[in-house]
Write a protein that holds these residues in place. Structure first.
Motif, short mmCIF file in Angstrom:
data_model
loop_
_atom_site.label_atom_id
_atom_site.label_comp_id
_atom_site.label_asym_id
_atom_site.label_seq_id
_atom_site.Cartn_x
_atom_site.Cartn_y
_atom_site.Cartn_z
N LEU A 592 0.84 -1.20 0.00
CA LEU A 592 0.00 0.00 0.00
C LEU A 592 0.87 1.25 0.00
N ARG A 609 -3.72 6.14 4.38
CA ARG A 609 -3.63 4.71 4.09
C ARG A 609 -5.03 4.06 4.14
N SER A 610 -5.82 4.43 5.16
CA SER A 610 -7.15 3.81 5.29
C SER A 610 -8.07 4.21 4.14
N SER A 613 -6.93 2.27 1.06
CA SER A 613 -7.22 0.84 1.20
C SER A 613 -8.70 0.56 0.93
N GLN A 623 -6.39 -8.17 -2.41
CA GLN A 623 -5.32 -8.05 -1.41
C GLN A 623 -4.94 -9.46 -0.98
N TRP A 637 -0.94 -6.00 -2.77
CA TRP A 637 -2.09 -5.79 -3.65
C TRP A 637 -1.73 -6.21 -5.06
#
Length: 666
Positions: A592, A609-610, A613, A623, A637
């Protein structure tokens, strides 16, 4: 009066036989009824010198047919008035004796009182009851309209009547027809009916018609004049109080599992019935009997709640097309009232053709099938909603939903953007077809997910303000209109929406002159319903993903935030995205952190990041399981070739990841 005159006076027996004949009774019947005829001297002695007239002594019986000590005396002559008496009495019984009911021994009362399938009639007067019993109708006689209870003895129902098994028994009250009806008689009838209904009887009133030339007609009079067959053909009906309570059964119902009262016209539920009794039904009043046996008026709602025959259901359901449901559930669905009939549907077809003038017949036919399917199969929950989009006004996109609404009647609803996102959903209550007008959209994921649940969810919680919430099957199908190209938060895999862009240019004059009067008319609605019910739906699957249109793809491209946009871009053109400056990235697998560096090479930290994602997951990226590489353990990923990497071993994943490194800029 001379001795000759006295000798020619009729005897008591002659007077009695003549009187019985008026009721269709004979001397033989008199013997069965143990009636004795008293001379003037005998009557005078029996009444302690008060009355000197001929009379007929009418003994009373118990259910076994045994003569009781109680009797009443019917005067066969008009007695002389004394003191303050304003009207000559017709009957006499021992002073202070409590009332009894008359069971003529012309039927088997011992069997009748136990068999609740046997109807029982009640009337005022011994002769009338005897005449009915002689005709084969079990009938109880009352000495007076109130002689079925005793206030002094604190008996709301006399013992002989209490001994009758009333629960489930049909009962008919047949009192005299009077040209001048008395309110107290009506009050007595209602009080008696309520008392018997409290014991489970089904009580009807038989209003006798007045015989020609009379001002009063009794049960015996009608039998003599018209016969039993004519009597039994007369129409019975509930007394006033029961009729009012029965009418409430058409509007109210107890929902046992919820402990509430359902108001059927509005669909609202009341845990507290005060608004019903004090506001909605404040004018509904009925007769009741208080604890002292007095007749009074009270709230119809209060009496209905205590009435053994009040309407009761186990629970609530909403099942279109199924008027009867299992387990005594209350079905809140009501038909639209439109009856299909073949006719002119040219205006509707012109509207649909206008909407799809630049599209293939496949898309048009899909929409028509979507509109027709829930009508041909009521209660079907479609797995897609229709979104009609146009930046222009006056295109007729809302008109299609309004036209369909006419076919659904009370089962059609309109919802606004604010209502869609409100905590209350009255607009969804008891609806099959919902028109969402001018939806503007929301980029809040929670609200978008809630809307998706409304579109495809199997059940829905109905939450109305100040009402008890409840769950029913979600039968609502949605047609949304919007002027905004990003009104719905969609992704590439969304199966819930058929998005169509409606072209501009609907002729205004045509609408006012042709379409508006057509779709509002009963003939137009009947014709359209017939057309849609007759539509061939071969090949149409309500659970199948709707066609993906250009308008759908455009809305997907505008949905979500920057993370969703970048994830979709990566999905559509991975070779163009996976670059660091001018250097292409050859690997399929990335951490990521590496993907964030690709999307944000200048490190402006526009994406967390969240956020990234979640965007990758929504776009359908794979993933992988944790992979131990030389730089640590990562959840990689698959930016390319997801099918290949889904089947790869751990060693293959490591090799695929470490085959090529990121450029120095990373």
């Amino acid at each position: 009066m001379t001795s000759t005159d006295v000798a020619t006076l009729p005897t008591a027996k002659a007077l009695g036989i003549e009187d019985l004949a008026k009721s269709g009774l004979t001397e033989k019947d008199a013997k069965k009824l143990s009636i004795t005829f008293l001379s003037r001297d005998e009557t005078e002695k029996l009444t302690d010198g008060k009355y000197r007239v001929a009379g007929a002594k009418l003994p009373y019986f118990n259910a076994a047919g045994t003569v009781q000590t109680f009797f009443r005396l019917k005067f066969l002559e008009v007695p002389r008035l004394f003191g303050k008496q304003a009207k000559a009495p017709r009957y006499w019984q021992a002073p202070g004796s409590p009332p009894r009911v008359y069971l003529p021994p012309l039927v088997d009362w011992a069997a009748v009182v136990k068999d609740t399938k046997r109807p029982i009639w009640l009337t005022e007067g011994e002769k009338k009851a005897a005449a009915a019993c002689k005709a084969g109708i079990p009938c109880i006689g009352l000495g007076g309209v109130w002689s079925w209870k005793s206030t002094k003895q604190v008996q709301p129902l006399l013992p002989d009547l209490e001994a009758v098994q009333w629960d489930g028994r049909p009962v008919t009250l047949c009192f005299d027809a009077d040209a001048d009806p008395k309110p107290e008689v009506q009050a007595a009838l209602e009080a008696l009916a309520l008392t018997l209904e409290q014991r489970g009887a089904t009580v009807d009133m038989l209003p006798l018609p007045l015989l020609e030339g009379t001002r009063k007609t009794g049960l015996d009079d009608y039998l003599v004049a018209c016969g039993k067959d004519a009597l039994l053909k007369l129409e019975v009906g509930p007394i006033a109080t029961t009729a009012k309570l029965l009418r409430l059964n058409e509007e109210l119902a107890i929902i046992e599992s919820m402990g509430v009262v359902a108001h059927l016209p509005s669909g609202k539920l009341y845990a507290n019935t005060m608004p019903l009794s004090t506001i909605i039904y404040a004018d509904r009043r009925v007769t009741k009997i208080d604890s002292q046996g007095r007749v009074m008026e009270t709230s119809a709602i209060n009496e209905w709640l205590k009435w053994p025959k009040r309407r009761r259901h186990t629970t609530i359901v909403y099942e279109p097309g199924r008027p009867g449901v299992e387990n005594n559930a209350l079905n809140l669905w009501h038909g639209s009232g439109v009856i299909p009939k073949k006719g002119n549907v040219a205006p509707f077809l012109k509207l649909v053709n206008h909407h799809f003038q630049n599209e293939s017949d496949e898309l048009k036919n899909w929409l028509l099938s979507w509109l027709a399917y829930p009508l041909q199969y009521p209660g079907t929950k479609m797995y897609a909603a229709v979104v009609l989009f146009s930046p222009d006004t006056g295109t007729g996109k809302t008109l299609l939903g309004q036209t369909m609404g006419m076919l659904y009647g009370h089962n059609f609803g309109v919802v606004t953007e604010a209502q869609l996102h409100s905590g209350f959903n009255d607009w969804l209550c008891h609806k099959e077809f919902i028109l969402g007008e001018e939806v503007t959209g929301s980029d809040r994921r929670a609200e978008a997910d809630r809307l998706k649940h409304l579109v495809t969810g199997e059940t829905v919680d109905i939450n109305q303000k100040y009402q008890v919430p409840y769950k029913v099957r979600n039968c609502a199908n949605f047609l949304f209109t919007t002027n905004h190209p990003d009104a719905f938060l969609l992704d590439d895999h969304d199966r819930r929406y058929f998005v169509h862009r409606v072209p501009a240019g609907l002729p205004e004059q045509w609408f006012f002159n042709t379409y508006d009067p057509w779709y509002r008319s009963a003939e137009g609605q009947a014709a359209l319903l017939y057309h849609l019910l007759s539509l061939d739906l071969t090949g149409f699957e309500p659970k199948k993903r709707p066609p993906i249109t250009k308008a759908h793809q455009e809305m997907v491209s505008l949905s979500g935030g920057e993370g969703d946009y970048l994830a979709r871009w990566l999905k559509e053109a991975p070779d163009a995205v996976l670059r660091m400056g001018d250097t292409p990235l050859e690997r399929d697998l990335y951490t990521l952190t590496e993907l964030l560096a690709v999307f944000d090479p200048d490190n402006k930290q526009r994406l967390t990041r969240s956020t990234m994602s979640r965007a990758l997951k929504r776009a359908g990226f794979l993933q992988l399981e944790p992979t131990k590489t030389s730089t640590g353990t990562h959840r990689l990923w698959a930016a390319r070739n997801p099918d290949k990497w889904a089947k790869a071993s751990h060693a293959q994943r490591v090799a695929g990841y470490e085959t090529a490194s990121m450029p120095p800029a990373y």
